[in-house]
Enzyme design. Structure first.
Site, mmCIF file in Angstrom:
data_model
loop_
_atom_site.group_PDB
_atom_site.id
_atom_site.type_symbol
_atom_site.label_atom_id
_atom_site.label_comp_id
_atom_site.label_asym_id
_atom_site.label_seq_id
_atom_site.Cartn_x
_atom_site.Cartn_y
_atom_site.Cartn_z
ATOM 1 C CG ASP A 13 25.334 -13.995 65.197
ATOM 2 O OD1 ASP A 13 24.532 -13.185 65.693
ATOM 3 O OD2 ASP A 13 25.647 -14.007 63.988
ATOM 4 C CE LYS A 16 25.860 -10.569 71.370
ATOM 5 N NZ LYS A 16 26.429 -11.405 70.280
ATOM 6 N N GLY A 40 20.653 -9.773 66.576
ATOM 7 C CA GLY A 40 19.567 -10.742 66.610
ATOM 8 C C GLY A 40 19.880 -11.695 67.748
ATOM 9 C CG HIS A 41 20.781 -10.555 71.195
ATOM 10 N ND1 HIS A 41 21.134 -9.684 72.192
ATOM 11 C CD2 HIS A 41 21.726 -10.396 70.229
ATOM 12 C CE1 HIS A 41 22.235 -9.040 71.839
ATOM 13 N NE2 HIS A 41 22.602 -9.440 70.643
ATOM 14 C CD GLN A 223 26.194 -5.219 67.047
ATOM 15 O OE1 GLN A 223 26.426 -4.270 67.769
ATOM 16 N NE2 GLN A 223 24.973 -5.554 66.709
HETATM 17 P P1 GDP Z 1 23.459 -13.769 69.963
HETATM 18 O O1 GDP Z 1 23.344 -12.777 68.860
HETATM 19 O O2 GDP Z 1 24.799 -13.748 70.608
HETATM 20 O O3 GDP Z 1 22.342 -13.697 70.961
HETATM 21 O O4 GDP Z 1 23.337 -15.205 69.262
HETATM 22 P P2 GDP Z 1 22.276 -15.617 68.104
HETATM 23 O O5 GDP Z 1 20.942 -15.771 68.710
HETATM 24 O O6 GDP Z 1 22.413 -14.734 66.924
HETATM 25 O O7 GDP Z 1 22.892 -16.993 67.634
HETATM 26 C C1 GDP Z 1 23.070 -18.054 68.512
HETATM 27 C C2 GDP Z 1 22.278 -19.262 67.972
HETATM 28 O O8 GDP Z 1 22.711 -20.435 68.623
HETATM 29 C C3 GDP Z 1 20.796 -19.161 68.254
HETATM 30 O O9 GDP Z 1 20.099 -19.822 67.240
HETATM 31 C C4 GDP Z 1 20.645 -19.906 69.583
HETATM 32 O O10 GDP Z 1 19.357 -20.439 69.772
HETATM 33 C C5 GDP Z 1 21.660 -20.986 69.413
HETATM 34 N N1 GDP Z 1 22.321 -21.449 70.629
HETATM 35 C C6 GDP Z 1 22.697 -20.747 71.732
HETATM 36 N N2 GDP Z 1 23.384 -21.535 72.594
HETATM 37 C C7 GDP Z 1 23.451 -22.753 72.005
HETATM 38 C C8 GDP Z 1 24.058 -23.987 72.385
HETATM 39 O O11 GDP Z 1 24.697 -24.127 73.419
HETATM 40 N N3 GDP Z 1 23.921 -25.048 71.514
HETATM 41 C C9 GDP Z 1 23.244 -24.930 70.336
HETATM 42 N N4 GDP Z 1 23.181 -25.993 69.562
HETATM 43 N N5 GDP Z 1 22.670 -23.774 69.959
HETATM 44 C C10 GDP Z 1 22.784 -22.702 70.772
HETATM 45 P P1 IMO Z 2 24.531 -9.949 67.433
HETATM 46 O O1 IMO Z 2 24.236 -8.968 68.530
HETATM 47 C C1 IMO Z 2 26.846 -10.954 63.895
HETATM 48 C C2 IMO Z 2 28.081 -7.631 61.323
HETATM 49 C C3 IMO Z 2 27.472 -7.563 59.936
HETATM 50 C C4 IMO Z 2 28.580 -6.880 59.172
HETATM 51 C C5 IMO Z 2 29.136 -5.897 60.200
HETATM 52 C C6 IMO Z 2 28.579 -4.491 60.069
HETATM 53 O O2 IMO Z 2 23.346 -10.728 66.991
HETATM 54 O O3 IMO Z 2 25.706 -10.782 67.777
HETATM 55 P P2 IMO Z 2 26.240 -3.330 60.586
HETATM 56 O O4 IMO Z 2 24.853 -3.706 60.202
HETATM 57 O O5 IMO Z 2 26.474 -3.269 62.056
HETATM 58 O O6 IMO Z 2 26.736 -2.108 59.884
HETATM 59 O O7 IMO Z 2 27.161 -4.532 60.020
HETATM 60 O O8 IMO Z 2 28.799 -6.413 61.471
HETATM 61 N N1 IMO Z 2 27.103 -7.694 62.441
HETATM 62 C C7 IMO Z 2 26.844 -8.792 63.137
HETATM 63 N N2 IMO Z 2 27.295 -10.060 62.988
HETATM 64 N N3 IMO Z 2 26.030 -10.644 64.919
HETATM 65 C C8 IMO Z 2 25.586 -9.379 65.097
HETATM 66 O O9 IMO Z 2 24.876 -9.003 66.176
HETATM 67 C C9 IMO Z 2 25.966 -8.397 64.166
HETATM 68 N N4 IMO Z 2 25.702 -7.078 64.022
HETATM 69 C C10 IMO Z 2 26.417 -6.661 62.973
HETATM 70 O O10 IMO Z 2 27.190 -8.845 59.447
HETATM 71 O O11 IMO Z 2 29.597 -7.807 58.900
HETATM 72 MG MG MG Z 3 22.869 -12.708 66.838
#
Ligand code: GDP
Ligand code: IMO
Ligand code: MG
Length: 424
Positions: A13, A16, A40-41, A223
């Site tokens: 998270d 990415k 979840g991107h 991840q």
């Molecule tokens: P990913 O899994 O690495 O793609 O990241 P996620 O989407 O799960 O979580 C990142 C969260 O932070 C999302 O809600 C994005 O919209 C948000 N986000 C990304 N970059 C920034 C930033 O620079 N500032 C803020 N406030 N939010 C951000």
């Molecule tokens: P992105 O790509 C954050 C965590 C789960 C759990 C562990 C194992 O959005 O960054 P799994 O379902 O893979 O067996 O879970 O890994 N986990 C993540 N945490 N971002 C993710 O993906 C994750 N994918 C798995 O919360 O701790």
């Molecule tokens: Mg994510």
């Protein structure tokens, strides 16, 4: 040509999806190489927000190909929902998407096995996203799995039935009450038929031919490095190689074809699910980070645990991935903090160390912090950067011996400061 890789430095998270979307204009192909719908991107642009789970984050750009690589595990039901979202937005996904024949399929019974395994672990559960990731990769390495290419076989239904039966027996041995399987299977089979409308490819040839033809490729990690099956905080990890090496096996590219490695990290740190988190703040400061950063899982909605940046862990990730360029996200979340703390070293069994110990969960790990002065102002990509943020960046660059090429200052595509002229 070479393949650039973008991957998470922390526990996922890191942002990415947002940054892949920002970098996509520089590339011809965006390729996911591991993980599955546990990811979840999130992408935000033009006032709209999208969350992708299986589909690469370049899908919104015209003229770009998005490959779901062999290292990915796909749940057709979730994939179909993602596509439905794209259809609703008028995104011409068909001409932009390819699926590797060697990608493994997540069956409905894999999801049940994930739930059964977590239930059996009780308080020691991994905190899995319950998407069936672990059981699917177990079947892959156990040499029982079903792959996308099997969908083209006249014997697919037999193969499916055999694996399903094996899973049912396992679930019965685990005393797991099976509920709702018929409906899950019906949706799954319909989704499989739908998936067949998208081109399948022998992706290792596709990628290597594209490289030969001079195409620019970005591999998109899922991840984060601290969730890697080898080097993450085992057993609280996911079941794939999230580090750069995973791009080689997950796409079929040789190590000498890897170009730049973008390591993305938050200006602080979060984790969702169970497992060690040495800099976690279980107090009002952690809650402040969660509130300001909207730290709730993009896949499960669970509150993310929050804490300060951990340089020991970040340096570990830089080392494991051969990072050439760092990307810092969510700098804006720290706007109101008078002081920012950074963990610079650990104390382990009373001695200072800059290495992650064998067991990251060892309760003899203590964290040692430095205080950094906060900038206490709003960030705007068009304004000069506050001196304190510059200092924070310089501090991290010195500690990691790696340049920070991009600083993200908000969730929107436009809220991105590119510091490195080679990247823009
Ligand atoms: P990913 O899994 O690495 O793609 O990241 P996620 O989407 O799960 O979580 C990142 C969260 O932070 C999302 O809600 C994005 O919209 C948000 N986000 C990304 N970059 C920034 C930033 O620079 N500032 C803020 N406030 N939010 C951000
Ligand atoms: P992105 O790509 C954050 C965590 C789960 C759990 C562990 C194992 O959005 O960054 P799994 O379902 O893979 O067996 O879970 O890994 N986990 C993540 N945490 N971002 C993710 O993906 C994750 N994918 C798995 O919360 O701790
Ligand atoms: Mg994510």
């Amino acid at each position: 040509m070479q393949v650039d890789v973008l991957l998470g430095m922390q526990w996922g998270d890191e942002g990415k999806g947002k940054i892949v979307d920002v970098l996509t204009p520089n590339y011809d192909i965006i390729a996911r190489f591991q993980g599955g719908p546990n990811a979840g991107h999130t992408l935000e642009f033009d006032g709209k927000k999208f969350v992708l789970h299986t589909i690469p984050s370049g899908i919104f750009h015209e003229g770009k190909m998005n490959l779901i690589g062999n290292g990915v595990v796909i749940d057709p039901s979730i994939f179909r929902k993602e596509i439905d979202n794209l259809i609703n937005q008028g995104v011409p996904y068909k001409e932009r998407l390819l699926i590797s024949r060697k990608a493994h399929l997540i069956l409905p019974t894999h999801r049940l096995l994930d739930a059964a395994s977590e239930a059996a672990k009780g308080k020691d559960k991994i905190g899995s996203t319950l998407k069936g990731i672990g059981p699917t990769y177990m079947d892959k390495t156990g040499r029982n799995g079903l792959r996308v290419g099997d969908l083209e076989s006249p014997h697919f239904q037999e193969k499916y039935a055999a694996l399903r039966e094996k899973h049912i027996q396992m679930l019965e041995r685990m005393d797991f009450e099976i509920e709702g399987l018929d409906e899950m299977e019906q949706a799954w089979m319909e989704a499989v038929d739908f998936m067949k409308g998208i081109p399948f490819t022998n992706s290792e040839y596709y990628i290597n031919n594209a490289l030969k033809a001079g195409k620019r490729i970005l591999a998109e990690g899922a991840q984060g490095s601290l969730l890697d099956i080898e080097f993450g905080s085992y057993p609280f990890v996911t079941s794939s190689n999230t580090i750069c090496a995973g791009a080689c096996t997950g796409l079929g590219i040789a190590p000498n074809k890897i170009g730049d490695v973008y390591g993305i990290f938050k200006a602080y740190c979060t984790r969702v699910g169970s497992g060690p988190f040495p800099t976690e703040l279980e107090d009002e400061v952690g809650q402040r980070l969660r509130d300001i950063g909207h730290e709730y899982g993009a896949t499960t909605g669970r509150p993310r645990r929050c804490g300060w940046l951990d340089m020991v862990a970040l340096n570990y990730a830089v080392m494991l991935n051969g990072v050439t360029k760092l990307i810092m996200t969510k700098a804006d979340v720290l706007n109101e903090f008078e002081t920012i703390e950074v963990c610079t070293t650990y104390k382990f069994k009373g001695e200072e160390t800059s290495e992650v110990p064998f067991d990251h969960a060892d309760d003899r790990i203590e964290t040692v912090y430095s205080d950094i002065k906060g900038w206490e102002s709003e960030l705007n990509v068009n304004d000069p950067m506050p001196k304190q943020l510059e200092d924070y960046i310089a501090f991290i660059e010195k500690e990691t011996e790696c340049p920070i090429s991009i600083v993200s200052m908000g969730p929107d595509r436009k809220q991105t400061l590119i510091r490195d002229t080679q990247v823009a």
